[in-house]
Design an enzyme around this catalytic site. Structure first.
Site, mmCIF file in Angstrom:
data_model
loop_
_atom_site.group_PDB
_atom_site.id
_atom_site.type_symbol
_atom_site.label_atom_id
_atom_site.label_comp_id
_atom_site.label_asym_id
_atom_site.label_seq_id
_atom_site.Cartn_x
_atom_site.Cartn_y
_atom_site.Cartn_z
ATOM 1 N N HIS A 1 1.992 -9.212 -3.444
ATOM 2 C CA HIS A 1 0.521 -8.071 -3.140
ATOM 3 C C HIS A 1 0.946 -6.639 -2.930
ATOM 4 O O HIS A 1 2.000 -6.292 -1.681
ATOM 5 C CB HIS A 1 -0.694 -7.873 -1.861
ATOM 6 C CG HIS A 1 -0.931 -7.172 -2.077
ATOM 7 N ND1 HIS A 1 -2.355 -7.234 -2.318
ATOM 8 C CD2 HIS A 1 -1.562 -5.716 -1.215
ATOM 9 C CE1 HIS A 1 -2.838 -6.097 -1.393
ATOM 10 N NE2 HIS A 1 -2.273 -5.232 -1.239
ATOM 11 N N ASP B 1 1.120 -1.022 -0.120
ATOM 12 C CA ASP B 1 -0.321 -0.183 -0.498
ATOM 13 C C ASP B 1 0.985 1.687 -0.113
ATOM 14 O O ASP B 1 1.888 0.732 -0.165
ATOM 15 C CB ASP B 1 -1.080 0.167 1.331
ATOM 16 C CG ASP B 1 -0.299 0.832 2.761
ATOM 17 O OD1 ASP B 1 0.816 -0.498 2.771
ATOM 18 O OD2 ASP B 1 -0.769 0.705 3.273
ATOM 19 N N GLU C 1 2.545 -10.109 0.834
ATOM 20 C CA GLU C 1 2.182 -8.822 0.721
ATOM 21 C C GLU C 1 3.780 -9.005 0.748
ATOM 22 O O GLU C 1 4.557 -9.300 1.161
ATOM 23 C CB GLU C 1 1.787 -8.401 1.462
ATOM 24 C CG GLU C 1 1.591 -6.003 1.767
ATOM 25 C CD GLU C 1 0.364 -5.205 2.366
ATOM 26 O OE1 GLU C 1 -0.040 -5.969 2.636
ATOM 27 O OE2 GLU C 1 0.958 -4.955 1.868
ATOM 28 N N ASP D 1 1.194 -17.796 -3.462
ATOM 29 C CA ASP D 1 1.790 -16.743 -4.687
ATOM 30 C C ASP D 1 0.343 -15.849 -5.272
ATOM 31 O O ASP D 1 0.483 -16.380 -6.288
ATOM 32 C CB ASP D 1 2.590 -17.141 -5.564
ATOM 33 C CG ASP D 1 3.571 -16.747 -5.692
ATOM 34 O OD1 ASP D 1 3.064 -15.174 -6.110
ATOM 35 O OD2 ASP D 1 3.967 -16.486 -7.194
HETATM 36 O O1 G3I Z 1 -3.234 -9.072 19.066
HETATM 37 C C1 G3I Z 1 -2.562 -10.567 18.746
HETATM 38 C C2 G3I Z 1 -1.351 -11.541 19.794
HETATM 39 O O2 G3I Z 1 -2.117 -11.308 20.580
HETATM 40 C C3 G3I Z 1 -1.286 -12.905 18.836
HETATM 41 O O3 G3I Z 1 -0.538 -13.480 19.916
HETATM 42 C C4 G3I Z 1 -0.938 -13.134 17.404
HETATM 43 C C5 G3I Z 1 -1.216 -14.541 16.974
HETATM 44 O O4 G3I Z 1 -0.294 -14.463 16.116
HETATM 45 O O5 G3I Z 1 -1.978 -12.451 17.432
HETATM 46 C C6 G3I Z 1 -1.740 -10.897 17.131
HETATM 47 O O6 G3I Z 1 -2.392 -9.897 15.985
HETATM 48 C C7 G3I Z 1 -1.978 -9.768 15.062
HETATM 49 C C8 G3I Z 1 -0.836 -8.554 15.104
HETATM 50 O O7 G3I Z 1 -0.808 -8.519 13.677
HETATM 51 C C9 G3I Z 1 0.304 -8.038 15.440
HETATM 52 O O8 G3I Z 1 1.095 -9.448 15.313
HETATM 53 C C10 G3I Z 1 -3.147 -10.019 14.687
HETATM 54 O O9 G3I Z 1 -3.718 -11.242 14.155
HETATM 55 C C11 G3I Z 1 -2.715 -9.645 13.031
HETATM 56 O O10 G3I Z 1 -3.713 -9.568 11.563
HETATM 57 C C12 G3I Z 1 -1.562 -8.159 12.374
HETATM 58 O O11 G3I Z 1 -0.918 -9.042 10.975
HETATM 59 C C13 G3I Z 1 -0.259 -7.036 11.136
HETATM 60 C C14 G3I Z 1 -1.097 -7.260 9.548
HETATM 61 O O12 G3I Z 1 -0.608 -5.322 9.384
HETATM 62 C C15 G3I Z 1 -2.894 -6.327 9.862
HETATM 63 O O13 G3I Z 1 -3.254 -5.486 10.923
HETATM 64 C C16 G3I Z 1 0.829 -7.236 10.592
HETATM 65 O O14 G3I Z 1 1.863 -8.081 12.011
HETATM 66 C C17 G3I Z 1 1.568 -6.152 9.862
HETATM 67 O O15 G3I Z 1 2.413 -6.749 9.736
HETATM 68 C C18 G3I Z 1 0.585 -4.902 9.115
HETATM 69 O O16 G3I Z 1 1.132 -4.283 8.870
HETATM 70 C C19 G3I Z 1 0.197 -3.396 7.240
HETATM 71 C C20 G3I Z 1 -0.197 -2.710 7.173
HETATM 72 O O17 G3I Z 1 -1.436 -2.477 8.245
HETATM 73 C C21 G3I Z 1 -0.898 -1.480 6.030
HETATM 74 N N1 G3I Z 1 0.595 -1.649 5.160
HETATM 75 C C22 G3I Z 1 0.915 -3.189 4.752
HETATM 76 C C23 G3I Z 1 1.357 -3.970 6.285
HETATM 77 C C24 G3I Z 1 2.333 -5.563 5.558
HETATM 78 O O18 G3I Z 1 0.681 -5.962 5.700
HETATM 79 O O1 9MR Z 2 -3.360 -3.134 0.334
HETATM 80 C C1 9MR Z 2 -3.793 -3.523 1.344
HETATM 81 C C2 9MR Z 2 -2.731 -4.095 2.502
HETATM 82 O O2 9MR Z 2 -1.401 -3.241 2.273
HETATM 83 C C3 9MR Z 2 -3.325 -4.366 3.920
HETATM 84 O O3 9MR Z 2 -2.178 -4.755 4.252
HETATM 85 C C4 9MR Z 2 -4.290 -5.130 3.757
HETATM 86 C C5 9MR Z 2 -4.534 -5.273 4.773
HETATM 87 O O4 9MR Z 2 -5.332 -4.066 5.618
HETATM 88 O O5 9MR Z 2 -5.174 -4.508 3.483
HETATM 89 C C6 9MR Z 2 -4.880 -4.645 1.530
HETATM 90 O O6 9MR Z 2 -6.290 -3.219 1.032
HETATM 91 C C7 9MR Z 2 -7.246 -4.830 0.401
HETATM 92 C C8 9MR Z 2 -8.008 -3.472 2.045
HETATM 93 O O7 9MR Z 2 -7.701 -4.367 3.264
HETATM 94 C C9 9MR Z 2 -9.645 -4.712 1.456
HETATM 95 N N1 9MR Z 2 -9.662 -4.992 -0.169
HETATM 96 C C10 9MR Z 2 -8.575 -4.629 -0.439
HETATM 97 C C11 9MR Z 2 -7.577 -4.172 -0.768
HETATM 98 C C12 9MR Z 2 -6.152 -4.846 -1.989
HETATM 99 O O8 9MR Z 2 -6.233 -5.802 -1.723
#
Ligand code: G3I
Ligand code: 9MR
Ligand code: ZN
Length: 510
Positions: A439, A144, A491, A482
């Site tokens: 992604h 993103d 991603e 993939d």
């Molecule tokens: O909070 C719980 C924790 O208590 C538990 O131990 C753990 C077990 O897996 O899960 C924890 O939460 C997770 C959290 O990451 C912390 O590790 C969530 O399930 C999981 O959904 C969350 O994922 C994050 C994701 O965003 C969704 O929020 C990823 O770490 C994080 O790298 C990712 O970051 C995204 C940005 O939001 C947007 N840009 C792209 C980026 C990469 O995907």
């Molecule tokens: O592109 C977005 C990515 O960077 C984030 O990690 C992810 C989870 O927050 O969301 C992606 O965006 C998607 C959105 O959550 C739902 N609609 C489709 C978007 C692109 O796949």
């Protein structure tokens, strides 16, 4: 593929082991480019993991440079090299990715298919107000185009650790490392408010489609100050200030002044933990505590200045914090406290040394059939944790000289580059079985995977529609697809590249 090797190869002196699934024979043969068997080694059963019955074969006796394959019964592995610098091109590409993630400036011909005019240049509106500020610059976070302080601090800290471990001057050049980190630091400085607090992020309200960055023209919104962002910012700025002192003293001074103001803000304010406002859907980078960010800030300021109040705060917070783990996460930054705290004077430094070694030993006790120090379930971005663990193990090697830590750290690298249940080399553009559909908006928009990006890798829990479609019933290690719709497994991210950059800088140090 049932014989897993590092698809980029090995150096002559490295420990070399293959992971075999359902090994068909008791011997593994090493075959050279002329088709001759140059070595035969025993295959030993190890364990059952993620639906696989695994064996291991150690072919470390292979030290002559060349290109080889491995054969076990009728199975033949992908080719691999034994050479002096098998990871040099990959390391450079990982760093080039950060350049290609740059926001604000235009990317020219050097960016190839990913060239684009300047993006995200319009002043951003401060959430809940009509005030607009210039926060152009920095790197796009991931697939993103958001820019977030918390993951920015992790990325820059990893690059500075890479810088520290790269003193022998191998590729990538130190100048490129420091220029790239500065691009992000200059943007971070713009995210600080007058009173020292630091805004959590700047993004559009919703994620845009799979378009090039300059086409993403929705209003930019600066989200409220958080104490996690402010603590990370204070730590990162104070740390960076030491590294840039000799390169540009004025810049180093500006960073230290900003770090002090951020620290003062923390001293005056209790926890302000960020949650997305209801109308903002981009990355949240939420947290449950800012204790670790505060400790990291105390430590870096204690190291950068000689003011007693920072050291006193660091000692007090260090004594209070839970040291049963040392993650190098974006949310949990205790690992940075431990690594950086090694340079604190007296007992505080000693506490951090014990902390790192205990963490490294905890990880060592978890090494599994694919060589990684992970639990059986895997989180979103599991490949980041694999590299992070490599960093801790490598730091333990530096502290103790115990080569077992090096071998374990190398295994984390081998997993990412091919020794895994799905046989992928997880860095785009590298290896035989490549990740082709990350992604990543520019890659999707150009219908070609930009090279040099580490995929997030397998994640338990099927957290996106593509994972739900393709990964039903898969064990964690195989929960990877993939497909560019699978943002929870495929991603790419600045802070997934950065720990691998640091690990490679350490492991390839002359
Ligand atoms: O909070 C719980 C924790 O208590 C538990 O131990 C753990 C077990 O897996 O899960 C924890 O939460 C997770 C959290 O990451 C912390 O590790 C969530 O399930 C999981 O959904 C969350 O994922 C994050 C994701 O965003 C969704 O929020 C990823 O770490 C994080 O790298 C990712 O970051 C995204 C940005 O939001 C947007 N840009 C792209 C980026 C990469 O995907
Ligand atoms: O592109 C977005 C990515 O960077 C984030 O990690 C992810 C989870 O927050 O969301 C992606 O965006 C998607 C959105 O959550 C739902 N609609 C489709 C978007 C692109 O796949
Ligand atoms: Zn941009």
């Amino acid at each position: 593929m049932n014989i897993q090797i590092n698809q980029l190869g090995y150096t002559p002196s490295m420990r070399k082991t293959a992971a075999l699934r359902d090994a068909a024979a008791a011997l593994l043969e090493v075959i050279n480019a002329a088709g001759e068997t140059v070595l035969s080694v025993p295959v030993k059963k190890t364990c059952e993991l993620w639906g696989d019955s695994l064996s291991e074969a150690d072919f470390s006796a292979l030290t002559v440079p060349g290109v080889y394959t491995l054969r076990c019964g009728d199975e033949v592995s992908y080719p691999f090299a034994v050479s002096d610098a098998p990871y040099a091109a990959c390391l450079t590409a990982l760093l080039d990715t950060l350049y290609l993630q740059r926001c604000g400036g235009a990317l020219g011909a050097e960016a190839g298919a990913y060239a684009h005019p300047a993006c995200h240049m319009t002043p951003a509106r401060i959430y809940g107000t009509q005030e607009r500020i210039d926060v152009s610059g920095g790197w796009h976070d991931a697939g993103d185009y958001g820019r977030y302080i918390v993951p920015a601090a992790k990325t820059v800290a990893d690059l500075l650790i890479a810088r520290r471990w790269n003193e022998s001057g191998i590729t990538p050049g130190l100048t490129q490392l420091m220029d790239e980190a500065r691009w992000e630091l200059e943007w971070m400085l713009k995210m600080q408010r007058e009173d020292g607090g630091v805004y959590h992020k700047v993004t559009t309200a919703l994620f845009c489609g799979m378009i090039m960055p300059e086409e993403d023209t929705d209003e930019l919104i600066v989200c409220p100050v958080s104490t996690t962002a402010t603590g990370d910012f204070a730590a990162c700025m104070a740390m960076a200030s030491r590294y840039y002192k000799e390169i540009d003293a004025a810049f180093a001074g500006r960073m230290l002044e900003a770090a002090v103001r951020a620290w003062d803000f923390l001293a005056e304010n209790g926890p302000m933990l960020f949650r997305n406002p209801a109308d903002i859907r981009t990355g949240e980078y939420d947290d449950v505590t800012d204790e670790d960010e505060r400790l990291w800030a105390h430590i870096e300021l204690a190291l950068t200045t000689d003011e007693a109040r920072y050291l006193a705060a660091a000692k007090e917070a260090l004594a209070a914090i839970d040291r049963s783990a040392a993650p190098l996460g974006w949310a949990d930054v205790r690992g940075y406290c431990a690594i950086e705290g090694l340079d604190l004077p007296g007992e505080a430094g000693e506490i951090c040394r014990e902390w790192i070694i205990a963490e490294a030993d905890r990880l060592m006790s978890r090494i599994n059939g694919y060589g990684i120090t992970m639990t059986e379930t895997l989180p979103w971005g599991s490949n980041m944790d694999v590299s992070n663990h490599g960093i801790i193990l490598y730091q333990a090697l530096l502290l103790t000289g115990n080569e077992a830590y090096r071998i374990a750290a190398e295994k984390q690298l081998h997993y990412l580059l091919g020794v895994n249940p799905v046989s992928y080399c997880y860095v785009t553009g590298f290896g035989t079985q490549q990740v082709l559909h990350p992604h990543h908006r520019p890659s999707v928009a150009q219908s070609a995977a930009q090279p040099g990006m580490l995929s997030g890798g397998p994640a338990s829990g099927m957290m996106d529609p593509a994972a739900q479609k393709y990964l039903q019933g898969q064990p964690a290690g195989k929960s990877f697809v993939d497909d560019h719709d699978s943002y929870s497994t495929n991603e790419i991210c600045i802070y997934w590249n950065s720990p691998l950059i640091a690990l490679l800088c350490g492991l390839t140090k002359a």
